[in-house]
Design a protein around this motif. Structure first.
Motif, PDB file in Angstrom:
ATOM      1  N   SER A  85       0.835  -1.205   0.000  1.00  0.00           N
ATOM      2  CA  SER A  85       0.000   0.000   0.000  1.00  0.00           C
ATOM      3  C   SER A  85       0.869   1.254   0.000  1.00  0.00           C
ATOM      4  O   SER A  85       0.665   2.173   0.798  1.00  0.00           O
ATOM      5  N   LEU A  86       1.802   1.275  -0.900  1.00  0.00           N
ATOM      6  CA  LEU A  86       2.759   2.375  -0.951  1.00  0.00           C
ATOM      7  C   LEU A  86       2.078   3.715  -1.155  1.00  0.00           C
ATOM      8  O   LEU A  86       1.058   3.828  -1.869  1.00  0.00           O
ATOM      9  N   LYS A  87       2.683   4.738  -0.542  1.00  0.00           N
ATOM     10  CA  LYS A  87       2.214   6.111  -0.680  1.00  0.00           C
ATOM     11  C   LYS A  87       3.368   6.975  -1.175  1.00  0.00           C
ATOM     12  O   LYS A  87       4.539   6.653  -0.925  1.00  0.00           O
ATOM     13  N   PRO A  88       3.071   8.068  -1.839  1.00  0.00           N
ATOM     14  CA  PRO A  88       4.160   8.958  -2.288  1.00  0.00           C
ATOM     15  C   PRO A  88       5.060   9.405  -1.141  1.00  0.00           C
ATOM     16  O   PRO A  88       6.271   9.575  -1.337  1.00  0.00           O
ATOM     17  N   GLU A  89       4.508   9.549   0.047  1.00  0.00           N
ATOM     18  CA  GLU A  89       5.324   9.976   1.175  1.00  0.00           C
ATOM     19  C   GLU A  89       6.263   8.880   1.689  1.00  0.00           C
ATOM     20  O   GLU A  89       7.058   9.124   2.594  1.00  0.00           O
ATOM     21  N   ASP A  90       6.193   7.697   1.123  1.00  0.00           N
ATOM     22  CA  ASP A  90       7.168   6.652   1.449  1.00  0.00           C
ATOM     23  C   ASP A  90       8.458   6.829   0.653  1.00  0.00           C
ATOM     24  O   ASP A  90       9.431   6.107   0.884  1.00  0.00           O
ATOM     25  N   THR A  91       8.474   7.769  -0.244  1.00  0.00           N
ATOM     26  CA  THR A  91       9.663   8.027  -1.044  1.00  0.00           C
ATOM     27  C   THR A  91      10.822   8.461  -0.173  1.00  0.00           C
ATOM     28  O   THR A  91      10.664   9.278   0.731  1.00  0.00           O
ATOM     29  N   GLY A  92      12.003   7.900  -0.467  1.00  0.00           N
ATOM     30  CA  GLY A  92      13.200   8.277   0.275  1.00  0.00           C
ATOM     31  C   GLY A  92      14.287   7.246   0.104  1.00  0.00           C
ATOM     32  O   GLY A  92      14.108   6.235  -0.598  1.00  0.00           O
ATOM     33  N   VAL A  93      15.403   7.506   0.738  1.00  0.00           N
ATOM     34  CA  VAL A  93      16.496   6.538   0.776  1.00  0.00           C
ATOM     35  C   VAL A  93      16.338   5.711   2.054  1.00  0.00           C
ATOM     36  O   VAL A  93      16.225   6.275   3.141  1.00  0.00           O
ATOM     37  N   TYR A  94      16.322   4.414   1.885  1.00  0.00           N
ATOM     38  CA  TYR A  94      16.114   3.500   2.999  1.00  0.00           C
ATOM     39  C   TYR A  94      17.439   2.861   3.398  1.00  0.00           C
ATOM     40  O   TYR A  94      18.229   2.453   2.537  1.00  0.00           O
ATOM     41  N   GLY A 122      23.704  -0.195   6.290  1.00  0.00           N
ATOM     42  CA  GLY A 122      23.734  -0.527   4.883  1.00  0.00           C
ATOM     43  C   GLY A 122      24.045   0.702   4.049  1.00  0.00           C
ATOM     44  O   GLY A 122      24.096   1.821   4.567  1.00  0.00           O
ATOM     45  N   GLN A 123      24.230   0.490   2.766  1.00  0.00           N
ATOM     46  CA  GLN A 123      24.649   1.575   1.890  1.00  0.00           C
ATOM     47  C   GLN A 123      23.501   2.482   1.470  1.00  0.00           C
ATOM     48  O   GLN A 123      23.726   3.555   0.904  1.00  0.00           O
ATOM     49  N   GLY A 124      22.287   2.053   1.749  1.00  0.00           N
ATOM     50  CA  GLY A 124      21.128   2.847   1.366  1.00  0.00           C
ATOM     51  C   GLY A 124      20.600   2.431   0.002  1.00  0.00           C
ATOM     52  O   GLY A 124      21.365   2.046  -0.882  1.00  0.00           O
ATOM     53  N   THR A 125      19.291   2.504  -0.130  1.00  0.00           N
ATOM     54  CA  THR A 125      18.668   2.185  -1.409  1.00  0.00           C
ATOM     55  C   THR A 125      17.487   3.128  -1.640  1.00  0.00           C
ATOM     56  O   THR A 125      16.726   3.416  -0.710  1.00  0.00           O
ATOM     57  N   GLN A 126      17.351   3.603  -2.847  1.00  0.00           N
ATOM     58  CA  GLN A 126      16.316   4.583  -3.164  1.00  0.00           C
ATOM     59  C   GLN A 126      14.981   3.899  -3.407  1.00  0.00           C
ATOM     60  O   GLN A 126      14.898   2.904  -4.144  1.00  0.00           O
ATOM     61  N   VAL A 127      13.955   4.453  -2.793  1.00  0.00           N
ATOM     62  CA  VAL A 127      12.579   4.044  -3.061  1.00  0.00           C
ATOM     63  C   VAL A 127      11.816   5.281  -3.515  1.00  0.00           C
ATOM     64  O   VAL A 127      11.814   6.310  -2.826  1.00  0.00           O
ATOM     65  N   THR A 128      11.202   5.185  -4.659  1.00  0.00           N
ATOM     66  CA  THR A 128      10.409   6.291  -5.192  1.00  0.00           C
ATOM     67  C   THR A 128       9.005   5.778  -5.484  1.00  0.00           C
ATOM     68  O   THR A 128       8.843   4.792  -6.207  1.00  0.00           O
TER      69      THR A 128
END
Length: 131
Positions: A85-94, A122-128
């Motif tokens: 149930s992804l939302k635009p506000e979930d965007t970020g580097v995780y 961790g090195q981080g991963t982008q979620v958009t």
């Protein structure tokens, strides 16, 4: 080399799903508590979820509760963050983090704090999340 290696993420649709992986290299994850953080552009980093090494208990930020699931597969030395149930506000580097090692006879809840001194990141991963 001792490190956390992240994979997954990328572009997701609103209402869709993504899964992030956090694999340990050079050490065993099963006696570490694992936490996930994220940082959106222009915002401070925030805790998302964590899972205890002691009893597998989990904790979620209110913003993701009921939508995200943190889980661990000790056989694969990997922790997952399944995001539904992804939302635009979930965007970020995780980012995933590891806290330990925690002795098996010690009971400790996982920690989800931006100021805590985790052992590994961790090195981080982008979620958009966008349509």
């Amino acid at each position: 080399q001792v490190q956390l290696v992240q994979s997954g993420g990328g572009l997701g649709q609103p209402g869709g799903s993504l899964r992030l992986s956090c694999a340990a290299s050079g050490f065993t994850l099963d006696n570490y508590s694992i936490s996930w953080f994220r940082q959106a552009p222009g915002k401070e980093r925030e805790g998302v979820a964590c899972i205890s090494s002691s009893d597998g208990s989990t904790y979620y930020a209110d913003s993701v509760k009921g939508r995200f699931t943190i889980s661990r597969d000790n056989a694969k030395n990997t922790v997952y963050l399944t995001m539904n149930s992804l939302k635009p506000e979930d965007t970020g580097v995780y980012y995933c983090t590891a806290d330990g090692p925690i002795a098996r006879w010690v009971f400790r809840l996982c920690v989800l704090s931006e100021t805590y001194d985790y052992n590994y990141w961790g090195q981080g991963t982008q979620v958009t999340v966008s349509s």
